[in-house]
Design a protein around this motif. Structure first.
Motif, PDB file in Angstrom:
ATOM      1  N   CYS A 224       0.841  -1.192   0.000  1.00 17.86           N
ATOM      2  CA  CYS A 224       0.000   0.000   0.000  1.00 17.86           C
ATOM      3  C   CYS A 224       0.877   1.244   0.000  1.00 17.86           C
ATOM      4  CB  CYS A 224      -0.913   0.000   1.216  1.00 17.86           C
ATOM      5  SG  CYS A 224      -2.028   1.419   1.293  1.00 17.86           S
ATOM      6  N   VAL A 225       0.403   2.319  -0.593  1.00 24.70           N
ATOM      7  CA  VAL A 225       1.126   3.582  -0.579  1.00 24.70           C
ATOM      8  C   VAL A 225       1.282   4.108   0.846  1.00 24.70           C
ATOM      9  CG1 VAL A 225      -0.867   5.119  -0.825  1.00 24.70           C
ATOM     10  CG2 VAL A 225       1.339   5.783  -1.835  1.00 24.70           C
ATOM     11  N   GLU A 226       0.445   3.620   1.766  1.00 24.57           N
ATOM     12  CA  GLU A 226       0.514   4.026   3.164  1.00 24.57           C
ATOM     13  C   GLU A 226       1.602   3.292   3.938  1.00 24.57           C
ATOM     14  OE1 GLU A 226      -4.259   5.029   3.595  1.00 24.57           O
ATOM     15  OE2 GLU A 226      -3.455   3.170   4.391  1.00 24.57           O
ATOM     16  N   ALA A 227       2.409   2.489   3.251  1.00 24.23           N
ATOM     17  CA  ALA A 227       3.580   1.807   3.826  1.00 24.23           C
ATOM     18  C   ALA A 227       3.228   0.598   4.683  1.00 24.23           C
ATOM     19  CB  ALA A 227       4.479   2.778   4.594  1.00 24.23           C
ATOM     20  N   TRP A 228       2.096  -0.041   4.408  1.00 26.80           N
ATOM     21  CA  TRP A 228       1.820  -1.354   4.967  1.00 26.80           C
ATOM     22  C   TRP A 228       1.663  -2.343   3.822  1.00 26.80           C
ATOM     23  CZ3 TRP A 228      -2.929  -3.279   3.480  1.00 26.80           C
ATOM     24  CH2 TRP A 228      -3.939  -2.347   3.173  1.00 26.80           C
ATOM     25  N   SER A 229       1.750  -3.626   4.138  1.00 23.74           N
ATOM     26  CA  SER A 229       1.746  -4.625   3.072  1.00 23.74           C
ATOM     27  C   SER A 229       1.080  -5.907   3.534  1.00 23.74           C
ATOM     28  CB  SER A 229       3.174  -4.916   2.604  1.00 23.74           C
ATOM     29  OG  SER A 229       3.965  -5.458   3.654  1.00 23.74           O
ATOM     30  N   MET A 230       0.730  -6.744   2.573  1.00 24.48           N
ATOM     31  CA  MET A 230       0.149  -8.057   2.813  1.00 24.48           C
ATOM     32  C   MET A 230       0.715  -9.041   1.782  1.00 24.48           C
ATOM     33  SD  MET A 230      -3.934  -7.349   3.442  1.00 24.48           S
ATOM     34  CE  MET A 230      -4.539  -6.371   4.825  1.00 24.48           C
TER      35      MET A 230
END
Length: 344
Positions: free
Chosen positions: A165-171
């Protein structure tokens, strides 16, 4: 660069007060982030066979009851698909999958709500049948296709993709779907087709977030034709062996794993091939923050935080972000000669 925070603030990144009026949103665009899609990807694992979706679930669970397409449990052995099939090859990741519960409860889908939890709560409003997708523009065979026909045309594959995510979280998400290129080849792009534009459903009853003027609705995203035809680009109709829930973009959504998640247009009702670059939603709203390409690039910070690291949902420690989200070997050639700081 040194003044940037290392990561966005914890919790909800977008202050709710900014959603009251579009004029406030535009005036204060530099004060918050946004992304209309939480899901994107990592490298791929393919199941054997051609699983088929049924007509979709009813109420129950977070955002409705998914239609089973296989086991909803993570595979027991890294490197195998959720059906247990060994899946070594060019599209494989052995990274741990994000839990199903996290994937369906932590979402960016502003059409269904502005917080991370609202989309799951409101997803039951979205009517998944009947559903059609208008495929038109610079194609030789324009057609309005219903979802059941689309599912009959193409065998489904499980692809385990990293999402950044552009918000700096990931999955890490085991999607079920098919290559977008297969549909585009069937439509027959004309020689003038240079881009592909995707549009989300516009319906303020089914998608109550569209009653706010935080963005210009409907949501629009786009790719260059060569990006759209790349083997990694897919249309997803399920995850973890089950049909998509509304909060994840049911019944069909775009997944481009080397780009930030907001490129993944959800609940698609239109696919249009165009000669000109589409005016995409977040790029129009805040062009200095959300570029058309949105390739994952840890060397290019967001104006308000570093993109060098990410927070993997379900993990405590941050990890380095990889160029093109780890897909540089597959996709870097698409951007040969481009300045990836200018064309971000």
């Amino acid at each position: 660069m040194s003044k940037l925070p290392k990561e966005p603030p914890a919790g909800e990144i977008t202050p709710p007060a900014l959603y009251l009026r579009r004029r406030e949103f535009l005036k204060n665009a530099a004060l918050f982030t946004g992304t209309a899609s939480a899901i994107g990807g990592g490298l791929v694992g393919l199941t054997g066979g051609a699983a088929r979706l049924s007509a979709g679930g009813g109420p129950g669970g977070p955002g409705g009851e998914a239609t089973p397409l296989g086991s909803a449990s993570p595979p027991a052995t890294p490197g195998t698909s959720s059906s247990g099939t060994n899946a070594r090859g060019p599209f494989v990741t052995d990274e741990a999958r994000t839990s199903y519960e996290d994937i369906v409860s932590y979402n960016n889908f502003y059409e269904l709500g502005l917080s991370k939890s609202e989309p799951a709560k409101n997803a039951g409003r979205l009517r998944l049948r009947p559903w059609t997708i208008a495929c038109e523009g610079e194609v030789q065979k324009p057609e309005v296709i219903d979802i059941e026909t689309l599912l009959r045309w193409f065998p489904l594959e499980e692809r385990v993709y990293r999402m950044r995510c552009v918000e700096a979280w990931s999955m890490v998400i085991p999607w079920l779907g098919f290559p977008l290129a297969a549909l585009l080849r069937r439509l027959g792009p004309t020689s003038r087709a240079r881009y592909v534009q995707f549009t989300t459903l516009l319906d303020r009853e089914q998608l109550p977030g569209q009653r706010s003027d935080v963005l210009d609705w409907p949501y629009v995203e786009g790719l260059r034709i060569d990006e759209a035809m790349h083997p990694l680009t897919m249309l997803a109709v399920g995850l973890y062996g089950q049909s998509l829930l509304g909060q994840n973009g049911a019944p069909v959504r775009l997944v481009v794993p080397w780009k930030y998640g907001f490129k993944g247009c959800k609940s698609i009702v239109s696919i249009q091939l165009t000669e000109r670059q589409p005016r995409t939603t977040w790029n129009r709203a805040a062009p200095d923050e959300y570029g058309f390409y949105a390739n994952v690039n840890p060397a290019v910070d967001h104006p308000r935080w570093s993109q060098a690291t990410e927070r993997r949902i379900g993990e405590l420690r941050r990890r380095p972000t990889l160029p093109f989200n780890g897909y540089a070997e597959e996709v870097a050639g698409l951007y040969s000669g481009m300045d990836l700081r200018e064309s971000f």
